[in-house]
Motif scaffolding. Sequence first.
Motif, short mmCIF file in Angstrom:
data_model
loop_
_atom_site.label_atom_id
_atom_site.label_comp_id
_atom_site.label_asym_id
_atom_site.label_seq_id
_atom_site.Cartn_x
_atom_site.Cartn_y
_atom_site.Cartn_z
N ARG A 194 43.06 34.69 42.22
CA ARG A 194 41.86 35.72 42.26
C ARG A 194 42.41 37.00 41.12
N THR A 195 41.60 36.98 39.83
CA THR A 195 41.71 37.89 39.18
C THR A 195 41.35 39.58 39.22
N ASP A 196 41.45 40.09 38.06
CA ASP A 196 41.35 41.76 38.66
C ASP A 196 39.27 41.37 39.02
N ASP A 197 38.52 40.48 38.79
CA ASP A 197 36.88 39.85 38.75
C ASP A 197 37.21 39.25 39.67
N PRO A 198 36.76 39.63 41.39
CA PRO A 198 36.50 39.10 42.53
C PRO A 198 35.43 37.99 42.13
N HIS A 199 34.84 37.53 40.96
CA HIS A 199 34.37 36.39 40.86
C HIS A 199 34.94 35.01 39.20
N VAL A 200 35.87 35.67 39.15
CA VAL A 200 37.06 34.71 38.88
C VAL A 200 38.51 34.35 39.15
N ARG A 243 40.78 28.61 34.11
CA ARG A 243 40.42 29.65 34.55
C ARG A 243 38.49 29.45 35.22
N ALA A 245 35.02 30.31 36.28
CA ALA A 245 34.11 31.61 36.69
C ALA A 245 32.73 30.96 38.01
N PRO A 248 28.11 34.36 39.17
CA PRO A 248 27.85 36.04 39.39
C PRO A 248 26.78 36.62 40.10
N ALA A 252 30.95 35.40 46.44
CA ALA A 252 32.88 35.64 45.86
C ALA A 252 32.76 35.49 47.17
#
Length: 274
Positions: A194-200, A243, A245, A248, A252
């Motif tokens: 995961r990245t800092d964004d839970p949807h990415v 990456r 995505a 949104p 998630a």
Amino acid sequence: MPTVPSFALRLLLALGLAATAVADGLAATSPWSEATGAKLRLIAPGGPPAADGTLSMGIEIALEDGWKTYWRHPGDAGLPPEIDLSGSSNLAGATIDFPAPRRFIDGGSTSIGYGGSVVLPVHLKPEDPALPVMVDARILYGACKELCVPASATARLMVSQATRADPAAAALFAAAMVQVPAAPADGFDVTVVRTDDPHVLLVTAAVPEGGTEADLFAEGPGEAFPRLPVRVETTDPAHPQWRVALDPHGPAKGRVRFTLVAGDRAVERVVKLD
């Protein structure tokens, strides 16, 4: 209203299927169902059932030059195939495989699918293994060139464990099965962080032969479809990255299915996001 004993029902079914078998000569293919830019038929490779008792069949879609059809996730736009086998006789269940797809870039949109022709392998579980399955398929699929048109096909074919192997149909079915993504093996796999964004998500693939031409497709969580994975620049050709995505507006968490394609190899991994 009088009821018909189950034995009598089975006898009637057996006689009806047997009569159809004589009429059709246990054909290895159904007639083509024609549509604009495409045509569809059912094929039966024949031979004995699989170890689990299932019988094999294929849905073959042949496309004219420059036309394409869609994978189960069509990408930015398109119509995934809708396959209805509910009208079939002596069929307890069916599973459908999808060979590895590829991307098509059409101006400002990208779709996922197949060009030329494709066979979707189908594995049929008979209600009674001693009887043949009469497949009655109603299929809606997309065919696209400059414009995309929905195509509707109806096809019928008897599939039986007593059907002799048909070399041409068997070759088409075997070639399609080779293209169906397998379980990860031999260092050919994906890892997800995961990245800092839970949807990415950041997905790294291991492609021992080099991943210059590798591609990644994603589905989920749930009924949601992520945006098409975007390739990330890396200096290691054996470990390409994408990456991904997620929708949104969707969850998630849940299961995401990744399909990694590189050359003539493809693997599939389901990752649970917590």
